[in-house]
Design an enzyme around this catalytic site. Structure first.
Site, PDB file in Angstrom:
ATOM      1  N   HIS A  33       0.347  -1.240  -0.557  1.00  0.00           N
ATOM      2  CA  HIS A  33      -0.065   0.101   0.107  1.00  0.00           C
ATOM      3  C   HIS A  33       0.684   1.344   0.011  1.00  0.00           C
ATOM      4  O   HIS A  33       0.644   2.221  -0.694  1.00  0.00           O
ATOM      5  CB  HIS A  33      -1.249   0.034   1.475  1.00  0.00           C
ATOM      6  CG  HIS A  33      -1.949   0.982   1.139  1.00  0.00           C
ATOM      7  ND1 HIS A  33      -1.175   2.036   1.686  1.00  0.00           N
ATOM      8  CD2 HIS A  33      -2.846   1.401   0.150  1.00  0.00           C
ATOM      9  CE1 HIS A  33      -2.730   3.040   1.843  1.00  0.00           C
ATOM     10  NE2 HIS A  33      -3.739   2.306   1.167  1.00  0.00           N
ATOM     11  N   ASP A  89      -6.096   1.557  -2.096  1.00  0.00           N
ATOM     12  CA  ASP A  89      -6.990   1.115  -0.848  1.00  0.00           C
ATOM     13  C   ASP A  89      -7.425  -0.546  -0.768  1.00  0.00           C
ATOM     14  O   ASP A  89      -7.283  -0.526  -0.492  1.00  0.00           O
ATOM     15  CB  ASP A  89      -7.847   2.698  -0.210  1.00  0.00           C
ATOM     16  CG  ASP A  89      -7.557   3.296   0.274  1.00  0.00           C
ATOM     17  OD1 ASP A  89      -6.247   3.414   0.233  1.00  0.00           O
ATOM     18  OD2 ASP A  89      -8.224   5.074   0.305  1.00  0.00           O
TER      19      ASP A  89
END
Length: 137
Positions: free
Chosen positions: A67, A111
């Site tokens: 991420h 996300d």
């Protein structure tokens, strides 16, 4: 990522309405994993939360590292990852990003990849890493 979730927690607790994707990320984590985003991931391992370095501790921490890298690529494209908001729907266990402009849809996609990864790695979650000190990374 540690600081990102810490900031999300701070903003969620202190400001009634906040622009930016931090609240979307918090909400998405909680809907997909069923865990409290800040408590369970805000300080987890070496990469979950704001920033990160060292070797990820387990599968959950690897998700956060991925991420961070996804956000890094968006920053290179001049996307405002800390303030850009986006819309998404959560339907039948699926996260559906609902934007047609470059930065919001890609931020949502980063996300979404994170939360799916966290869900796949729920088995690897280790409470020993929940509040892991950065100096050990």
């Amino acid at each position: 990522m540690k600081r990102l979730l810490t900031l999300a927690w701070f903003l969620a607790c202190s400001v009634p309405a906040v622009p930016g994707g931090l609240l979307e990320l918090k909400s998405m984590i909680e809907k997909v994993t069923g865990k409290n985003a800040v408590k369970n991931y805000g300080f987890y391992g070496c990469y979950c939360g704001w920033g990160g370095h060292g070797t990820p501790k387990d599968g959950t921490d690897w998700c956060c590292r991925m991420h961070d890298r996804c956000y890094g690529l968006l920053e290179e494209k001049h996307c405002a990852i800390r303030t850009q908001s986006y819309d998404y729907r959560f339907t039948q266990d699926l996260v559906i990003c609902e934007h047609d402009s470059f930065c919001p849809v890609r931020l949502c996609a980063c996300d979404r990849k994170l939360v799916y990864c966290l869900r796949r790695n729920l088995w690897s979650y280790n409470r020993l890493y929940q509040y892991y000190p950065n100096f050990l990374c």
